[in-house]
Design a protein around this motif. Structure first.
Motif, short mmCIF file in Angstrom:
data_model
loop_
_atom_site.label_atom_id
_atom_site.label_comp_id
_atom_site.label_asym_id
_atom_site.label_seq_id
_atom_site.Cartn_x
_atom_site.Cartn_y
_atom_site.Cartn_z
N SER A 32 0.86 -1.19 0.00
CA SER A 32 0.00 0.00 0.00
C SER A 32 0.89 1.23 0.00
CB SER A 32 -0.95 0.01 1.19
OG SER A 32 -0.25 0.10 2.40
N ILE A 33 0.46 2.24 -0.74
CA ILE A 33 1.17 3.50 -0.83
C ILE A 33 0.14 4.61 -0.67
CG2 ILE A 33 2.62 5.00 -2.24
CD1 ILE A 33 3.58 2.46 -3.72
N HIS A 34 0.37 5.47 0.32
CA HIS A 34 -0.56 6.55 0.61
C HIS A 34 0.20 7.86 0.78
CE1 HIS A 34 -3.83 3.71 1.36
NE2 HIS A 34 -2.96 3.00 2.03
N LEU A 35 -0.46 8.96 0.46
CA LEU A 35 0.06 10.29 0.72
C LEU A 35 -0.70 10.84 1.91
CD1 LEU A 35 1.91 12.61 -0.14
CD2 LEU A 35 0.09 13.38 -1.67
N VAL A 36 0.02 11.15 2.99
CA VAL A 36 -0.60 11.66 4.21
C VAL A 36 0.22 12.85 4.70
CG1 VAL A 36 -1.26 11.12 6.59
CG2 VAL A 36 -1.38 9.34 4.84
N ASP A 37 -0.40 14.02 4.74
CA ASP A 37 0.27 15.22 5.28
C ASP A 37 1.68 15.42 4.70
OD1 ASP A 37 -1.95 15.72 6.91
OD2 ASP A 37 -1.15 14.45 8.50
N SER A 38 1.80 15.46 3.40
CA SER A 38 3.07 15.68 2.70
C SER A 38 4.11 14.59 2.99
CB SER A 38 3.66 17.05 3.05
OG SER A 38 2.78 18.06 2.63
N ARG A 39 3.63 13.41 3.32
CA ARG A 39 4.52 12.26 3.52
C ARG A 39 3.97 11.09 2.72
NH1 ARG A 39 4.21 10.62 9.22
NH2 ARG A 39 2.10 11.31 8.92
N ILE A 40 4.88 10.32 2.18
CA ILE A 40 4.51 9.09 1.49
C ILE A 40 4.67 7.96 2.50
CG2 ILE A 40 5.07 7.52 -0.39
CD1 ILE A 40 6.31 10.04 -1.78
N ILE A 41 3.62 7.19 2.67
CA ILE A 41 3.63 6.04 3.57
C ILE A 41 3.52 4.79 2.71
CG2 ILE A 41 2.58 4.89 5.55
CD1 ILE A 41 3.47 7.75 6.20
N ILE A 42 4.52 3.93 2.80
CA ILE A 42 4.54 2.69 2.04
C ILE A 42 4.56 1.54 3.03
CG2 ILE A 42 5.80 1.28 0.36
CD1 ILE A 42 7.20 3.99 -0.46
N VAL A 43 3.67 0.59 2.85
CA VAL A 43 3.66 -0.60 3.69
C VAL A 43 3.71 -1.82 2.77
CG1 VAL A 43 2.42 -1.94 5.43
CG2 VAL A 43 2.34 0.56 5.50
N VAL A 44 4.70 -2.67 3.01
CA VAL A 44 4.83 -3.93 2.29
C VAL A 44 4.78 -5.03 3.34
CG1 VAL A 44 6.23 -5.31 0.73
CG2 VAL A 44 6.26 -2.83 0.52
N ALA A 45 3.80 -5.92 3.22
CA ALA A 45 3.62 -6.95 4.23
C ALA A 45 3.39 -8.31 3.57
CB ALA A 45 2.42 -6.61 5.12
N ASP A 46 3.76 -9.37 4.30
CA ASP A 46 3.51 -10.72 3.81
C ASP A 46 3.15 -11.63 4.97
OD1 ASP A 46 5.89 -12.39 4.79
OD2 ASP A 46 6.95 -10.77 3.78
N ASP A 47 2.65 -12.81 4.61
CA ASP A 47 2.28 -13.80 5.62
C ASP A 47 3.27 -14.97 5.63
OD1 ASP A 47 1.60 -15.06 3.27
OD2 ASP A 47 -0.48 -15.47 3.83
N GLY A 48 4.51 -14.68 5.31
CA GLY A 48 5.53 -15.72 5.21
C GLY A 48 6.11 -16.15 6.53
N LYS A 49 7.29 -16.76 6.44
CA LYS A 49 7.90 -17.36 7.62
C LYS A 49 8.52 -16.35 8.57
CE LYS A 49 12.15 -18.50 5.15
NZ LYS A 49 12.99 -19.57 4.68
N GLY A 50 8.72 -15.12 8.13
CA GLY A 50 9.26 -14.09 9.00
C GLY A 50 10.72 -14.34 9.36
N PHE A 51 11.27 -13.46 10.18
CA PHE A 51 12.65 -13.59 10.61
C PHE A 51 12.87 -12.76 11.86
CE2 PHE A 51 12.35 -10.05 7.71
CZ PHE A 51 13.15 -9.05 8.26
N ASP A 52 13.97 -13.01 12.52
CA ASP A 52 14.35 -12.24 13.71
C ASP A 52 15.01 -10.95 13.24
OD1 ASP A 52 15.47 -11.17 16.00
OD2 ASP A 52 16.38 -13.05 16.67
N VAL A 53 14.37 -9.82 13.48
CA VAL A 53 14.89 -8.55 12.99
C VAL A 53 16.18 -8.13 13.69
CG1 VAL A 53 12.66 -7.66 12.19
CG2 VAL A 53 13.40 -7.20 14.53
N ASN A 54 16.47 -8.70 14.84
CA ASN A 54 17.68 -8.37 15.58
C ASN A 54 18.88 -9.20 15.19
OD1 ASN A 54 16.40 -6.35 17.21
ND2 ASN A 54 15.41 -8.03 18.31
N LYS A 55 18.66 -10.24 14.40
CA LYS A 55 19.73 -11.13 13.98
C LYS A 55 20.45 -10.54 12.76
CE LYS A 55 20.38 -16.03 12.97
NZ LYS A 55 19.68 -17.30 12.74
N LYS A 56 21.76 -10.66 12.73
CA LYS A 56 22.57 -10.16 11.61
C LYS A 56 22.20 -10.93 10.35
CE LYS A 56 27.18 -8.86 10.25
NZ LYS A 56 26.73 -7.83 9.36
N ARG A 57 22.01 -10.17 9.26
CA ARG A 57 21.65 -10.78 7.99
C ARG A 57 22.87 -10.87 7.10
NH1 ARG A 57 17.79 -7.52 9.85
NH2 ARG A 57 18.68 -5.67 8.90
#
Length: 94
Positions: A32-57
């Motif tokens: 989803s891409i929206h324009l809100v108060d002179s800002r572009i908000i982009i959200v990309v989401a999935d229902d996959g297996k996910g990952f630990d965001v704190n782990k080094k990639r």
């Protein structure tokens, strides 16, 4: 909107879609891409297996995406955990 910003938005979304295809095992994805108060908000989401965001990639894809966003004074928030999918929310001034 500046052409350079448009190109970088395209590249950011492209990187996220490639990550979903390559790594997530997701059955569904949402962009989803929206324009809100002179800002572009982009959200990309999935229902996959996910990952630990704190782990080094190993790869550089997410780092490149973050660098692109920060070069436009934007913010990125990655929400994910193993087995819970992933959501990337990007906010960019325009």
């Amino acid at each position: 909107m500046d052409d350079d910003l448009k190109l970088n938005i395209y590249r950011i979304v492209q990187e996220q879609v490639n990550n979903i295809i390559k790594h997530s095992g997701a059955a569904n994805a949402r962009i989803s891409i929206h324009l809100v108060d002179s800002r572009i908000i982009i959200v990309v989401a999935d229902d996959g297996k996910g990952f630990d965001v704190n782990k080094k990639r190993k790869g550089i894809g997410i780092s490149n995406m973050i660098n692109r966003i920060e070069s436009f004074n934007g913010e990125v928030h990655i929400k994910s955990s193993e087995g819970k999918g992933c959501e990337v929310k990007i906010t960019l001034p325009c």
